[in-house]
Motif scaffolding. Structure first.
Motif, PDB file in Angstrom:
ATOM      1  N   GLY A 160      -9.033  -2.526   9.416  1.00 30.46           N
ATOM      2  CA  GLY A 160      -8.754  -3.956   9.481  1.00 30.46           C
ATOM      3  C   GLY A 160     -10.053  -4.741   9.361  1.00 30.46           C
ATOM      4  O   GLY A 160     -11.116  -4.183   9.080  1.00 30.46           O
ATOM      5  N   ALA A 161      -9.985  -6.042   9.568  1.00 30.53           N
ATOM      6  CA  ALA A 161     -11.177  -6.892   9.460  1.00 30.53           C
ATOM      7  C   ALA A 161     -10.971  -8.177  10.255  1.00 30.53           C
ATOM      8  O   ALA A 161      -9.841  -8.622  10.471  1.00 30.53           O
ATOM      9  CB  ALA A 161     -11.465  -7.220   7.991  1.00 30.53           C
ATOM     10  N   ASN A 162     -12.085  -8.760  10.674  1.00 32.53           N
ATOM     11  CA  ASN A 162     -12.027 -10.015  11.433  1.00 32.53           C
ATOM     12  C   ASN A 162     -13.272 -10.835  11.118  1.00 32.53           C
ATOM     13  O   ASN A 162     -14.239 -10.859  11.892  1.00 32.53           O
ATOM     14  CB  ASN A 162     -11.925  -9.734  12.934  1.00 32.53           C
ATOM     15  N   ALA A 163     -13.268 -11.514   9.957  1.00 34.89           N
ATOM     16  CA  ALA A 163     -14.420 -12.309   9.542  1.00 34.89           C
ATOM     17  C   ALA A 163     -14.525 -13.581  10.382  1.00 34.89           C
ATOM     18  O   ALA A 163     -13.539 -14.087  10.930  1.00 34.89           O
ATOM     19  CB  ALA A 163     -14.295 -12.674   8.065  1.00 34.89           C
ATOM     20  N   ALA A 164     -15.742 -14.095  10.471  1.00 40.35           N
ATOM     21  CA  ALA A 164     -15.949 -15.387  11.127  1.00 40.35           C
ATOM     22  C   ALA A 164     -15.311 -16.495  10.280  1.00 40.35           C
ATOM     23  O   ALA A 164     -15.004 -16.309   9.101  1.00 40.35           O
ATOM     24  CB  ALA A 164     -17.445 -15.637  11.297  1.00 40.35           C
ATOM     25  N   ALA A 165     -15.104 -17.642  10.890  1.00 41.06           N
ATOM     26  CA  ALA A 165     -14.482 -18.760  10.185  1.00 41.06           C
ATOM     27  C   ALA A 165     -15.252 -19.091   8.912  1.00 41.06           C
ATOM     28  O   ALA A 165     -16.489 -19.126   8.905  1.00 41.06           O
ATOM     29  CB  ALA A 165     -14.436 -19.985  11.100  1.00 41.06           C
ATOM     30  N   GLU A 178      -5.722 -12.864   1.964  1.00 43.22           N
ATOM     31  CA  GLU A 178      -5.964 -12.340   3.309  1.00 43.22           C
ATOM     32  C   GLU A 178      -4.763 -11.544   3.812  1.00 43.22           C
ATOM     33  O   GLU A 178      -3.612 -11.907   3.596  1.00 43.22           O
ATOM     34  CB  GLU A 178      -6.265 -13.481   4.274  1.00 43.22           C
ATOM     35  N   GLY A 179      -5.058 -10.425   4.475  1.00 42.56           N
ATOM     36  CA  GLY A 179      -3.994  -9.627   5.062  1.00 42.56           C
ATOM     37  C   GLY A 179      -4.423  -8.186   5.267  1.00 42.56           C
ATOM     38  O   GLY A 179      -5.475  -7.753   4.793  1.00 42.56           O
ATOM     39  N   GLY A 180      -3.595  -7.455   5.991  1.00 46.16           N
ATOM     40  CA  GLY A 180      -3.847  -6.031   6.185  1.00 46.16           C
ATOM     41  C   GLY A 180      -3.657  -5.256   4.894  1.00 46.16           C
ATOM     42  O   GLY A 180      -3.066  -5.749   3.937  1.00 46.16           O
ATOM     43  N   GLY A 206       1.510  11.013   0.619  1.00 43.59           N
ATOM     44  CA  GLY A 206       0.106  11.357   0.514  1.00 43.59           C
ATOM     45  C   GLY A 206      -0.826  10.335  -0.078  1.00 43.59           C
ATOM     46  O   GLY A 206      -2.011  10.618  -0.252  1.00 43.59           O
ATOM     47  N   GLY A 207      -0.365   9.144  -0.414  1.00 39.71           N
ATOM     48  CA  GLY A 207      -1.252   8.124  -0.961  1.00 39.71           C
ATOM     49  C   GLY A 207      -2.131   7.500   0.110  1.00 39.71           C
ATOM     50  O   GLY A 207      -1.783   7.461   1.289  1.00 39.71           O
ATOM     51  N   GLY A 208      -3.296   7.014  -0.294  1.00 37.05           N
ATOM     52  CA  GLY A 208      -4.179   6.324   0.633  1.00 37.05           C
ATOM     53  C   GLY A 208      -3.761   4.880   0.841  1.00 37.05           C
ATOM     54  O   GLY A 208      -3.175   4.248  -0.037  1.00 37.05           O
ATOM     55  N   ALA A 209      -4.060   4.359   2.018  1.00 38.23           N
ATOM     56  CA  ALA A 209      -3.751   2.958   2.319  1.00 38.23           C
ATOM     57  C   ALA A 209      -4.722   2.028   1.610  1.00 38.23           C
ATOM     58  O   ALA A 209      -5.909   2.329   1.470  1.00 38.23           O
ATOM     59  CB  ALA A 209      -3.819   2.718   3.822  1.00 38.23           C
ATOM     60  N   GLY A 210      -4.216   0.877   1.143  1.00 36.94           N
ATOM     61  CA  GLY A 210      -5.092  -0.139   0.591  1.00 36.94           C
ATOM     62  C   GLY A 210      -5.930  -0.791   1.682  1.00 36.94           C
ATOM     63  O   GLY A 210      -5.554  -0.816   2.855  1.00 36.94           O
ATOM     64  N   GLY A 211      -7.095  -1.320   1.307  1.00 33.82           N
ATOM     65  CA  GLY A 211      -7.984  -1.951   2.277  1.00 33.82           C
ATOM     66  C   GLY A 211      -7.540  -3.349   2.672  1.00 33.82           C
ATOM     67  O   GLY A 211      -6.867  -4.049   1.915  1.00 33.82           O
ATOM     68  N   VAL A 224      -7.095  -9.232  10.766  1.00 37.85           N
ATOM     69  CA  VAL A 224      -6.068  -8.430  10.080  1.00 37.85           C
ATOM     70  C   VAL A 224      -6.200  -6.980  10.532  1.00 37.85           C
ATOM     71  O   VAL A 224      -7.297  -6.490  10.811  1.00 37.85           O
ATOM     72  CB  VAL A 224      -6.185  -8.538   8.547  1.00 37.85           C
ATOM     73  N   GLN A 225      -5.089  -6.288  10.600  1.00 40.45           N
ATOM     74  CA  GLN A 225      -5.064  -4.925  11.101  1.00 40.45           C
ATOM     75  C   GLN A 225      -5.216  -3.902   9.981  1.00 40.45           C
ATOM     76  O   GLN A 225      -4.943  -4.184   8.817  1.00 40.45           O
ATOM     77  CB  GLN A 225      -3.761  -4.676  11.854  1.00 40.45           C
ATOM     78  N   GLY A 226      -5.657  -2.711  10.365  1.00 42.78           N
ATOM     79  CA  GLY A 226      -5.729  -1.617   9.411  1.00 42.78           C
ATOM     80  C   GLY A 226      -4.339  -1.092   9.082  1.00 42.78           C
ATOM     81  O   GLY A 226      -3.337  -1.477   9.683  1.00 42.78           O
ATOM     82  N   THR A 227      -4.279  -0.159   8.140  1.00 36.68           N
ATOM     83  CA  THR A 227      -3.002   0.384   7.665  1.00 36.68           C
ATOM     84  C   THR A 227      -3.075   1.912   7.622  1.00 36.68           C
ATOM     85  O   THR A 227      -4.095   2.478   7.234  1.00 36.68           O
ATOM     86  CB  THR A 227      -2.687  -0.154   6.260  1.00 36.68           C
ATOM     87  N   ALA A 228      -1.991   2.557   8.034  1.00 40.81           N
ATOM     88  CA  ALA A 228      -1.938   4.021   8.021  1.00 40.81           C
ATOM     89  C   ALA A 228      -1.759   4.551   6.604  1.00 40.81           C
ATOM     90  O   ALA A 228      -1.133   3.905   5.754  1.00 40.81           O
ATOM     91  CB  ALA A 228      -0.803   4.510   8.907  1.00 40.81           C
TER      92      ALA A 228
END
Length: 240
Positions: free
Chosen positions: A67-72, A201-203, A211-216, A224-228
C-alpha cells in the motif's frame, strides 16, 4: 450359438467372471481433480483402481503488493508482485506412492503502507512436481513530487518437473510529479494474469485466475492498502 469378437488391444475378458473389461492404460482421461484451497491435501491412488498414470499440473502463488500513504499533494507509486511459476509432469501409477502429498501455495499477503507485499507460496505434487511462488512488490519509494521510479520485481526461478518455468516479473512504477504517476502491473502466470497498472489513486488491482501477481498501489495523498497475490492451484488429471 452367436459369438462376438473384440479387439484385444483395448479389451480383455476376465478369466473368472467372463466380464468384458477395458485394459488399464487404454482408457484415456477419465477424471480431473482441482485443488485450489491453500494448504496441504492428500492423493491416494487406491481410490482409483483403474488408474494408469497422472498428469500433475502445479501453479505457485503470486506475490502481493504494498500500500502507500503519500503526504498531501504528493505521490507514491508501488511496483507489482511477481507471478508464480508453473511445472507439470506425466507420472506412471507404478511410480506413485500409496499416498502423495499435495501442497497449494497461497497468494502473497497484502503489504502495508510501509511494508512490501508477501511472497507467494510454492505448490507441489509429492516429490515429483514443484513450482515456486512469486516475490512481493516492495515499499521503497518515499513521498514526493519529483520524478522517480521503483524497480520491478524479478520473476521466480523454474521449479521441478518434466516441464518447468518461472513466473512473470512484477512491473516497475513511475512517478512523474506530485499528481501524475503509474503503479506497476502484477506479473503474469501460466494459469493466471497479474493485476493491471493504475494511474488513479487506489490499492493495487487484484490478479485473475491462479498465481498472478498483485498490481501496485498508488497514493496522491490518501492512504491505500496493499493487495494479496493470486493463490496457486494443483490440477491432477487421471488417466485410465
Amino acid at each position: 450359438m452367436a459369438r462376438a469378437c473384440v479387439c484385444d488391444t483395448y479389451f480383455t475378458v476376465d478369466s473368472d467372471t467372463g466380464e468384458l473389461c477395458l485394459k488399464p492404460g487404454t482408457m484415456g482421461l477419465r477424471r480431473v481433480l482441482v485443488f485450489n484451497d491453500a494448504g496441504t491435501h492428500q492423493f491416494e491412488k487406491a481410490d482409483y483402481p483403474w488408474l494408469a498414470r497422472v498428469r500433475a499440473r502445479v501453479q505457485g502463488g503470486g506475490g502481493g503488493s504494498a500500500g502507500a500513504n503519500a503526504a498531501a499533494n504528493q505521490c507514491i507509486v508501488r511496483p507489482g508482485g511477481a507471478g508464480g511459476g508453473y511445472s507439470e509432469s506425466l507420472i506412471s501409477v507404478a511410480s506413485l506412492g500409496a499416498v502423495e502429498t499435495i501442497v497449494v501455495g497461497a497468494g502473497g499477503e497484502a503489504g502495508t503502507t510501509v511494508q512490501g507485499g508477501g511472497t507467494g507460496g510454492s505448490s507441489s505434487f509429492g516429490g515429483f512436481v514443484q513450482a515456486n511462488g512469486g516475490d512481493g512488490g516492495g515499499a521503497v519509494q518515499t513521498s514526493g513530487t519529483t520524478d522517480d521510479v521503483s524497480s520491478g520485481v524479478p520473476a521466480p526461478l523454474a521449479g521441478r518437473g518434466q516441464f518447468a518455468q518461472g513466473g512473470g516479473p512484477g512491473g516497475g512504477a513511475i512517478r512523474l510529479n506530485g499528481t501524475n504517476g503509474l503503479s506497476g502491473a502484477g506479473g503474469e502466470s501460466f494459469l493466471g494474469h497479474g493485476g493491471y497498472a493504475r494511474a488513479g489513486e487506489g490499492g493495487g488491482n487484484p490478479a485473475r485466475g491462479y498465481g498472478g501477481g498483485a498490481g501496485g498501489g498508488l497514493s496522491y495523498g490518501g492512504s491505500v492498502q496493499g493487495t494479496a497475490g493470486g493463490g496457486g492451484v494443483v490440477i491432477v488429471e487421471l488417466y485410465g
